[in-house]
Design a protein around this motif. Sequence first.
Motif, PDB file in Angstrom:
ATOM      1  N   ALA A  26       0.823  -1.202   0.000  1.00  0.00           N
ATOM      2  CA  ALA A  26       0.000   0.000   0.000  1.00  0.00           C
ATOM      3  C   ALA A  26       0.863   1.261   0.000  1.00  0.00           C
ATOM      4  CB  ALA A  26      -0.930  -0.002   1.213  1.00  0.00           C
ATOM      5  N   ASN A  27       1.959   1.255   0.762  1.00  0.00           N
ATOM      6  CA  ASN A  27       2.768   2.461   0.902  1.00  0.00           C
ATOM      7  C   ASN A  27       4.031   2.452   0.030  1.00  0.00           C
ATOM      8  OD1 ASN A  27       4.075   0.453   2.299  1.00  0.00           O
ATOM      9  ND2 ASN A  27       4.582   1.707   4.066  1.00  0.00           N
ATOM     10  N   LYS A  28       4.326   1.346  -0.639  1.00  0.00           N
ATOM     11  CA  LYS A  28       5.548   1.253  -1.447  1.00  0.00           C
ATOM     12  C   LYS A  28       5.331   0.248  -2.570  1.00  0.00           C
ATOM     13  CE  LYS A  28      10.403   0.022  -1.121  1.00  0.00           C
ATOM     14  NZ  LYS A  28      11.453  -0.570  -0.316  1.00  0.00           N
ATOM     15  N   SER A  29       5.581   0.685  -3.795  1.00  0.00           N
ATOM     16  CA  SER A  29       5.450  -0.205  -4.947  1.00  0.00           C
ATOM     17  C   SER A  29       6.569   0.084  -5.924  1.00  0.00           C
ATOM     18  CB  SER A  29       4.104   0.003  -5.648  1.00  0.00           C
ATOM     19  OG  SER A  29       3.051  -0.366  -4.806  1.00  0.00           O
ATOM     20  N   GLY A  30       7.035  -0.951  -6.601  1.00  0.00           N
ATOM     21  CA  GLY A  30       8.055  -0.756  -7.617  1.00  0.00           C
ATOM     22  C   GLY A  30       8.740  -2.052  -7.977  1.00  0.00           C
ATOM     23  N   TYR A  31       9.639  -1.945  -8.921  1.00  0.00           N
ATOM     24  CA  TYR A  31      10.467  -3.072  -9.320  1.00  0.00           C
ATOM     25  C   TYR A  31      11.911  -2.603  -9.314  1.00  0.00           C
ATOM     26  CZ  TYR A  31      12.771  -6.670 -12.011  1.00  0.00           C
ATOM     27  OH  TYR A  31      13.639  -7.669 -12.409  1.00  0.00           O
ATOM     28  N   LEU A  32      12.787  -3.417  -8.756  1.00  0.00           N
ATOM     29  CA  LEU A  32      14.214  -3.156  -8.775  1.00  0.00           C
ATOM     30  C   LEU A  32      14.897  -4.414  -9.274  1.00  0.00           C
ATOM     31  CD1 LEU A  32      16.644  -1.352  -8.159  1.00  0.00           C
ATOM     32  CD2 LEU A  32      16.639  -2.277  -5.836  1.00  0.00           C
ATOM     33  N   GLY A  33      15.615  -4.282 -10.394  1.00  0.00           N
ATOM     34  CA  GLY A  33      16.262  -5.448 -10.961  1.00  0.00           C
ATOM     35  C   GLY A  33      17.484  -5.074 -11.778  1.00  0.00           C
ATOM     36  N   SER A  34      18.169  -6.090 -12.271  1.00  0.00           N
ATOM     37  CA  SER A  34      19.380  -5.908 -13.059  1.00  0.00           C
ATOM     38  C   SER A  34      19.202  -6.476 -14.456  1.00  0.00           C
ATOM     39  CB  SER A  34      20.558  -6.624 -12.395  1.00  0.00           C
ATOM     40  OG  SER A  34      20.857  -6.040 -11.160  1.00  0.00           O
ATOM     41  N   LEU A  35      19.924  -5.870 -15.386  1.00  0.00           N
ATOM     42  CA  LEU A  35      19.985  -6.339 -16.766  1.00  0.00           C
ATOM     43  C   LEU A  35      21.441  -6.266 -17.215  1.00  0.00           C
ATOM     44  CD1 LEU A  35      17.130  -4.400 -18.592  1.00  0.00           C
ATOM     45  CD2 LEU A  35      17.195  -6.822 -18.085  1.00  0.00           C
ATOM     46  N   PRO A  36      21.824  -7.096 -18.160  1.00  0.00           N
ATOM     47  CA  PRO A  36      23.149  -6.903 -18.740  1.00  0.00           C
ATOM     48  C   PRO A  36      23.225  -5.490 -19.333  1.00  0.00           C
ATOM     49  CG  PRO A  36      22.207  -8.981 -19.468  1.00  0.00           C
ATOM     50  CD  PRO A  36      21.123  -8.243 -18.749  1.00  0.00           C
ATOM     51  N   MET A  37      24.351  -4.820 -19.148  1.00  0.00           N
ATOM     52  CA  MET A  37      24.495  -3.450 -19.642  1.00  0.00           C
ATOM     53  C   MET A  37      24.255  -3.380 -21.148  1.00  0.00           C
ATOM     54  SD  MET A  37      25.128  -0.348 -18.581  1.00  0.00           S
ATOM     55  CE  MET A  37      26.216  -0.228 -17.188  1.00  0.00           C
ATOM     56  N   SER A  38      24.699  -4.388 -21.885  1.00  0.00           N
ATOM     57  CA  SER A  38      24.511  -4.387 -23.349  1.00  0.00           C
ATOM     58  C   SER A  38      23.022  -4.429 -23.715  1.00  0.00           C
ATOM     59  CB  SER A  38      25.242  -5.573 -23.971  1.00  0.00           C
ATOM     60  OG  SER A  38      24.756  -6.791 -23.434  1.00  0.00           O
ATOM     61  N   VAL A  39      22.243  -5.139 -22.960  1.00  0.00           N
ATOM     62  CA  VAL A  39      20.803  -5.227 -23.225  1.00  0.00           C
ATOM     63  C   VAL A  39      20.118  -3.905 -22.885  1.00  0.00           C
ATOM     64  CG1 VAL A  39      18.657  -6.375 -22.527  1.00  0.00           C
ATOM     65  CG2 VAL A  39      20.723  -7.717 -22.931  1.00  0.00           C
TER      66      VAL A  39
END
Length: 167
Positions: free
Chosen positions: A107-120
Motif C-alpha cells: 500500500a505504501n511502497k510499490s516498484g520493481y528493482l532489478g538488473s539487466l546486462p548493460m549491453s541489453v
Amino acid sequence: MASSGKSTAGTKRRRGPAKSKMQSYVAQIDDHGLDYLLAVGDEPKPARPYREYATLLLNLHFIAPSSIAGRQIEGHLLGNRDIDKSLDADKDGEFIPRCVGTLTLRANKSGYLGSLPMSVLWNLIPAITSKKVMYVVFHGTPLYRGEAVIQSIYFRSKIDLDEWLTE
C-alpha cells in the motif's frame, strides 16, 4: 476440563491444494527514462579506474493478473556489466544468482528493482522509444507480504494474456 484422551501433539493441520509456485505479472510500458553516471574511482586504491551507473526507468501499469490490474509502478532496471561477463563466460562461476529482481506491491511502497546486462539495457532504449517493445512480463514467485522474487523478465512487442496467466 476433562481430557478426551487424544493428544494433538504431532498432528498436522490439513491444508488446501498447493498454490502455484510461479506467477506471471504482465505490465504495459507507459513511459521511460534513463539515468547515467560515469566517474573516476575515488578510492585510494580503486578496484576499477571508473565507476558506472546506468538505470532504465519504466513507468508501468499492470494488466494481469486481475488482482493487480491497473496498478501503476516505477521500475528501475540497473545495467550490470558483470552479467554481460557471466553470459559470455565459457563456464559458470561459483556465484549462482537467486533472482533478476524484486517486485514490491504494498500500500505504501510499490516498484520493481532489478538488473539487466548493460549491453541489453542500451539496446532496449531505442526499442521502447520506437514502441517496438511495449510490454514487460515478470515471472517469479507469488506475492508474499507484498513482494515477489522475479526469476525472469521478458520484453515483448505484443502480448497474448492466455499464454502468461496462471490464475
